[in-house]
Design an enzyme around this catalytic site. Structure first.
Site, PDB file in Angstrom:
ATOM      1  N   GLU A 418       0.861  -1.182   0.000  1.00 49.72           N
ATOM      2  CA  GLU A 418       0.000   0.000   0.000  1.00 49.72           C
ATOM      3  C   GLU A 418       0.896   1.229   0.000  1.00 49.72           C
ATOM      4  O   GLU A 418       1.645   1.472   0.949  1.00 49.72           O
ATOM      5  CB  GLU A 418      -0.924   0.016   1.214  1.00 49.72           C
ATOM      6  CG  GLU A 418      -1.766   1.271   1.329  1.00 49.72           C
ATOM      7  CD  GLU A 418      -2.505   1.615   0.035  1.00 49.72           C
ATOM      8  OE1 GLU A 418      -2.175   2.646  -0.583  1.00 49.72           O
ATOM      9  OE2 GLU A 418      -3.381   0.828  -0.365  1.00 49.72           O
ATOM     10  N   GLU A 487      -6.493   0.990  -7.235  1.00 54.22           N
ATOM     11  CA  GLU A 487      -6.569   2.457  -7.272  1.00 54.22           C
ATOM     12  C   GLU A 487      -5.680   3.074  -8.355  1.00 54.22           C
ATOM     13  O   GLU A 487      -5.498   4.295  -8.385  1.00 54.22           O
ATOM     14  CB  GLU A 487      -6.238   3.100  -5.916  1.00 54.22           C
ATOM     15  CG  GLU A 487      -7.228   2.797  -4.823  1.00 54.22           C
ATOM     16  CD  GLU A 487      -6.885   1.511  -4.092  1.00 54.22           C
ATOM     17  OE1 GLU A 487      -7.817   0.830  -3.621  1.00 54.22           O
ATOM     18  OE2 GLU A 487      -5.687   1.183  -3.982  1.00 54.22           O
ATOM     19  N   GLU A 511     -15.281  -4.765  -1.815  1.00 56.93           N
ATOM     20  CA  GLU A 511     -15.076  -4.047  -0.554  1.00 56.93           C
ATOM     21  C   GLU A 511     -16.202  -3.063  -0.283  1.00 56.93           C
ATOM     22  O   GLU A 511     -16.445  -2.678   0.867  1.00 56.93           O
ATOM     23  CB  GLU A 511     -13.738  -3.325  -0.567  1.00 56.93           C
ATOM     24  CG  GLU A 511     -13.633  -2.209  -1.577  1.00 56.93           C
ATOM     25  CD  GLU A 511     -12.225  -1.633  -1.670  1.00 56.93           C
ATOM     26  OE1 GLU A 511     -12.021  -0.516  -1.190  1.00 56.93           O
ATOM     27  OE2 GLU A 511     -11.337  -2.310  -2.201  1.00 56.93           O
TER      28      GLU A 511
END
Length: 704
Positions: A418, A487, A511
């Protein structure tokens, strides 16, 4: 501060179409049904139009660019026209089919104009396929000059007020549910905030994102997208209500410019898929075919993957990514050895071993673990670029021991990076992080870009960010690592060129627990046209409050629907997203997830309608087994499965996972039935799908 709004003046500056014609050319698809017409009008504006079986698909539309130093949308003359054709096939490393046809007719129009006493050239490459067309701009100057893109003037003039399935224009996210509306209603939906989670970066009340799915009242299906997005910003579409015309709107850099291009340069392809059958849009390989062939010399290390993960328990709130609840956290000075664990950290040694045991016992390839590395206490919403180093584990996560344990069980761990949107930080640490993966035997990474992109003022879809995403894939290939980027910019077929790009998110996935049932009947027509999505299906416990105290969330799907997604939402990277204990409760249904392949020899879309339902049949690449799946929206419906795709004269045993008669995504989502029956190529099997439901089948030849 630059404006995010596309003004009428900017559209006019690009090109004013005239009725006076000059040079014109036509290009037909191999089957002759699709025609592309090109001309330079009386003011030197390059324009094009598209027809399918004589029916208008794109009316006369402007082309070209506005650069800071010159106008490249008018004043042109045709210098030369060349033509060619391609009739061939290519073999993907993974995919819905083991062979892809690549048949098209091509035309390159070379244009020139005089600028400050010098000749300026712009070539436009056209390709006409049976399932659509594409064009790109090429600037052939080879002296290293650069140009600053002010606007792209590509237009898509629509022939009527078509029905559209769209999400709003946004520089940073595609995580929206799709809106179904007339083109004329786009402005009212955006202005009235009927979409729900419109981002602050949504640039215009009439802006939408690609892939844009459209349907005319007389049954023509049209899809607008782009292909081979390299060194260029992602394209949005700005809709002019009065002219019924979309105009390209490129994602700007932080200084407000759209792009800096160094000559010679080729833009991404602008693509139009078209058919009179919805299933043809689903089956189209136009976006992949417009990309360059495989650039990797060795692909033996790239493989389809079925995985589980320490993930859903964090998403739902049962556990947490962070190790401690420390206040006034500063990673540079924080001492984890003295920190008190919060007791909710999911990526701890014991819990990860539990997942490893279950994944190994049930034949999975890999296990994703999120929240394994330090920094999660203070990672989101901070404009700083040093949160994660991607190599330092929490005290309760033993990298070597867990990897050794997973290997002893016959599976691998999947790495999670991340980035918190800090591109400079990730680029500083990337090679070191990939090297750590090599050291411990990881061969796949799930990367994430949650939050505001750094440096400050950049966004997820501009030229700089687009370049970073591809660079991460290339550098991963140097380390023989597969990439699943979340993303990041939505894919545009680059997985053909770099097949280690095995997945993306770039849309609203599982999600988002409360998404509407119809969402999964639209994504294959839109987001998935550019490449596979890591949608993370396979949820079996729909009432989240039953295992997360205080939660009132319920997933709007049935168990049979979740099984069907492994077929209708194609990806070579498929997750069984739920927790081991929930699969153990429904072990008989879990057998389908264990058995369903993630790589296919042949795929046939049997029936579909965007936003309504999808039914597909796929043949396993490594056996003669077929798998059939169907999903519906929030409406209950019955469809008939036509088994004529099976070998004539052969008997097959179909194991059918279906909604129970009283199943319903709202009132009884976990009710399902499992049955067996013999089918042949002459069989026609009616299947009832509950609201938010579906069905899945394994179809195996009967040995005589």
């Amino acid at each position: 501060m630059y404006s995010r709004f596309f003004t009428a003046a900017a559209i006019v500056a690009c090109c004013v179409l005239t009725a006076c014609k000059s040079d014109s050319e036509s290009l037909k698809s191999p089957d002759g049904r699709l025609t592309v017409d090109f001309e330079v009008d009386g003011t030197g504006c390059p324009v094009y139009s598209v027809k399918f079986d004589g029916r208008p698909v794109i009316n006369t539309s402007g082309m070209g660019f506005e650069f800071k130093t010159l106008d490249a949308a008018s004043g042109f003359k045709v210098k030369n026209v060349s033509r060619s054709e391609e009739r061939g096939t290519w073999t993907p490393v993974w995919g819905e089919n083991d062979v892809i046809e690549d048949n098209y007719n091509a035309m390159t129009v070379s244009l020139s104009k005089t600028v400050d006493g010098k000749e300026f050239e712009m070539d436009i490459d056209f390709r006409a396929y049976d399932d659509g067309m594409g064009f790109r701009y090429r600037f052939p100057a080879s002296d290293g000059d650069s140009l600053t893109v002010k606007e792209e003037c590509t237009q898509f003039a629509m022939p009527s007020d078509m029905t559209a399935w769209w999400i709003p224009g946004d520089y940073d996210t595609q995580e929206y549910e799709y809106v179904k509306s007339r083109l004329s209603e786009i402005r009212s939906y955006n202005q009235d905030d009927k979409i729900g989670n419109v981002s602050q970066t949504s640039f215009s009340p009439t802006g939408v994102q690609t892939s844009l799915m459209l349907k005319s009242d007389d049954g023509l299906y049209v899809n607008l997208h782009e292909a081979a997005l390299v060194d260029f910003p992602a394209m949005h579409l700005e809709y002019n209500d009065t002219a019924m015309t979309f105009t390209s709107w490129l994602t700007p850099n932080r200084n407000g410019d759209k792009a800096e291009i160094k000559l010679p340069f080729s833009t991404p392809w602008r693509a139009v898929m078209v058919s009179d059958k919805a299933t043809d849009i689903l089956a189209s390989n136009l976006i992949y075919n417009l990309n360059e062939p495989n650039a990797l010399d060795d692909t033996s290390w790239i493989h389809p993957t079925k995985y589980m993960g320490v993930w859903w328990e964090m998403i739902t709130g049962k556990s947490d990514w962070a190790y401690t609840d420390a206040e006034d956290f500063d990673l540079a000075t924080f001492d984890y050895s003295k920190a008190r664990p919060n007791g909710r950290h999911g990526a701890n040694n014991a819990n990860v071993r539990r997942y490893i045991d279950f994944a190994a016992e049930n034949g999975f390839d890999q296990l994703l673990v999120e929240g394994w590395n330090v920094g999660w206490e203070d990672w989101l919403g901070k404009e700083k670029d040093y949160v994660f180093d991607f190599v330092t584990p929490y005290p309760d996560f033993d990298v070597k021991a867990l990897n050794d344990y997973a290997r002893s069980k016959g599976i691998k761990l999947m790495m999670h990076h991340e980035t918190s949107g800090s591109i400079p930080n990730y680029e500083r640490h990337m090679d070191q992080a990939y090297s750590l993966m090599n050291r411990y035997g990881y061969d796949a990474v799930k990367s994430g870009y949650v939050g505001n992109i750094l440096p400050k003022g950049e966004n997820h879809y501009n030229q700089n960010s687009v370049n970073h995403y591809l660079d991460a894939v290339k550098r991963a290939a140097d380390h023989k690592i597969m990439v699943n980027a979340h993303e990041a910019v939505r894919p545009t077929g680059l997985a053909r060129t770099y097949p280690n790009l095995v997945g993306n998110e770039s849309a609203m996935g599982t999600e988002y627990r409360n998404m509407s049932p119809g969402h999964v009947t639209i994504l294959p027509f839109t987001r998935l046209k550019g490449g596979p999505m890591d949608f993370t299906p396979g949820i079996f416990r729909m009432d989240i409050g039953s295992f997360v105290p205080g939660s009132n969330e319920r997933k709007k799907a049935t168990v049979a629907n979740q099984l069907a997604l492994y077929l209708t939402m194609y990806s070579p990277l498929q997750m069984a997203a739920d927790m081991p204990e929930h699969y153990a409760e429904k072990a008989d249904a879990f057998e389908f997830i264990k058995a369903v392949p993630v790589d296919w020899r042949k795929s046939i879309y049997l029936d579909a309608e965007p936003g309504e339902f999808i039914v597909v049949a796929r043949k396993d690449k490594n056996s003669d087994d077929w798998y059939v799946g169907g999903v519906t929206n929030g409406d209950k419906r019955t469809i008939v499965v036509d088994f004529s795709f099976l070998d004539p004269g052969a008997d097959y045993e179909a194991t059918i996972y279906a909604d129970a008669p009283d199943a319903d995504y709202d009132t009884n989502p976990e009710a399902y039935t499992i049955s067996k029956q013999t089918v042949t190529s002459e069989s026609r099997c009616p299947m009832d799908m509950a609201r938010g439901g579906g069905f899945a089948m394994s179809v195996t030849p009967v040995k005589k």
